[in-house]
Scaffold this motif. Structure first.
Motif, PDB file in Angstrom:
ATOM      1  N   ASN A  64      -7.740  -4.023  -3.313  1.00  0.00           N
ATOM      2  CA  ASN A  64      -6.604  -3.177  -3.693  1.00  0.00           C
ATOM      3  C   ASN A  64      -6.158  -3.446  -5.126  1.00  0.00           C
ATOM      4  O   ASN A  64      -5.807  -2.510  -5.865  1.00  0.00           O
ATOM      5  N   TYR A  97       2.149   1.683  -3.495  1.00  0.00           N
ATOM      6  CA  TYR A  97       1.099   2.149  -4.405  1.00  0.00           C
ATOM      7  C   TYR A  97       0.861   3.657  -4.248  1.00  0.00           C
ATOM      8  O   TYR A  97       0.779   4.394  -5.236  1.00  0.00           O
ATOM      9  N   TYR A 142       1.031  -7.529  -3.655  1.00  0.00           N
ATOM     10  CA  TYR A 142      -0.359  -7.950  -3.388  1.00  0.00           C
ATOM     11  C   TYR A 142      -0.592  -9.372  -3.902  1.00  0.00           C
ATOM     12  O   TYR A 142      -1.265 -10.183  -3.243  1.00  0.00           O
ATOM     13  N   ARG A 200      -9.574  -7.521   1.246  1.00  0.00           N
ATOM     14  CA  ARG A 200      -8.884  -6.244   1.076  1.00  0.00           C
ATOM     15  C   ARG A 200      -7.823  -6.337  -0.017  1.00  0.00           C
ATOM     16  O   ARG A 200      -7.626  -5.384  -0.788  1.00  0.00           O
ATOM     17  N   THR A 201      -7.146  -7.474  -0.117  1.00  0.00           N
ATOM     18  CA  THR A 201      -6.119  -7.650  -1.150  1.00  0.00           C
ATOM     19  C   THR A 201      -6.734  -7.587  -2.542  1.00  0.00           C
ATOM     20  O   THR A 201      -6.235  -6.891  -3.431  1.00  0.00           O
ATOM     21  N   SER A 208       0.825  -1.209   0.000  1.00  0.00           N
ATOM     22  CA  SER A 208       0.000   0.000   0.000  1.00  0.00           C
ATOM     23  C   SER A 208       0.861   1.261   0.000  1.00  0.00           C
ATOM     24  O   SER A 208       0.527   2.246  -0.664  1.00  0.00           O
TER      25      SER A 208
END
Length: 279
Positions: A144, A114, A126, A140-141, A111
């Motif tokens: 993203n 990113y 990821y 959540r992965t 994150s």
């Protein structure tokens, strides 16, 4: 006599060493308990966005229990939120060195990359996380990865697939519903979009105004004007201190104009029918 004395001496030394080892063990246990207290306090401050306080407690926890992967993970995020990106990255890497299975640290690292514009590096990490079959936050992965496809590549098809996988992993993960709704709204798939915006306004996203606002927009597109007006009034009341309240009032005025135009069109059509000559 010499041998007896030697045995006694050995016994004394052995007993002393045992006592020292016991003391050392108790000291270690005490330090670990203290570290847990600092870790808990630091984590709570981190969640409350009190980053200075979080950093103080997590640094102390790390001093008392160095190389603890969970402490290092949260410490890394505390550094990041204090604006120390490089130190955050080093600390998160240290968390992974302490335990390569720490997928939370890996996600946090991705994150950071990113947000810093290193999209390819973030995506690679990821996808490494997806290989952890025991990780319970894969929703959540996938989310993203969907955001990367949507925002960095404008690939709505791939993004949609990731958002659907996110929901499959956790059917309460409301951010994925919201993004899926946006994709469908842009495609004018309004019925599907409305369903997802409604899901996106539940659970932890209940107090987020955006899903509610897009429900209103979608209802207008579906010409369900009465429901749209109720939703706009709700936004104006519930989220009065946000920009969405202003948007809701503006949209309500536009809705008035739409309804007036529709009535005018219907009235004009009716007159045309009445004025048609008989044959």
């Amino acid at each position: 006599m010499f041998k007896a004395n030697s045995l006694k001496s050995s016994g004394i030394v052995f007993l002393c060493l045992f006592a020292l080892a016991s003391c050392a063990s108790k000291q270690t246990q005490l330090q670990q308990k203290q570290a847990e207290i600092y870790y808990g306090a630091g984590t709570q401050s981190l969640m409350e966005r009190q980053y200075t306080e979080a950093l103080k407690n997590l640094v102390k926890a790390n001093e008392l229990n160095p190389n603890n992967t969970e402490i290092l993970n949260n410490l890394g995020m505390a550094y990041y939120f204090k604006g120390e990106k490089d130190l955050a990255v080093r600390t998160l890497n240290a968390a992974l060195e302490a335990d390569d299975r720490n997928s939370d640290a890996r996600v946090n690292l991705a994150s950071i990359f990113y947000k810093d514009g290193e999209v390819q590096k973030a995506e690679t990490i990821y996808k490494q996380v997806l290989k952890d079959l025991t990780y319970d936050k894969q929703a959540r992965t996938y989310y993203n990865l969907g955001i990367i496809e949507l925002q960095s590549r404008r690939n709505t098809v791939s993004a949609e697939n990731y958002f659907k996988k996110s929901i499959k992993e956790d059917d309460n993960y409301c951010p994925a519903y919201y993004q899926l709704g946006l994709v469908q709204y842009q495609r004018r798939q309004f019925n599907s979009a409305l369903t997802n915006f409604k899901e996106a306004s539940m659970g932890t996203c209940f107090d987020m105004p955006a899903p509610h606002f897009y429900q209103a927009l979608t209802l207008i597109e579906l010409r369900r004007y009465d429901e749209a007006r109720i939703k706009l009034d709700e936004i104006d009341t519930r989220f009065a201190k946000t920009t969405y309240a202003v948007k809701a009032r503006t949209k309500a005025l536009e809705l008035n104009e739409i309804e007036l135009r529709n009535k005018s069109t219907e009235s004009h059509a009716s007159r045309k029918v009445l004025e048609s000559p008989d044959f």
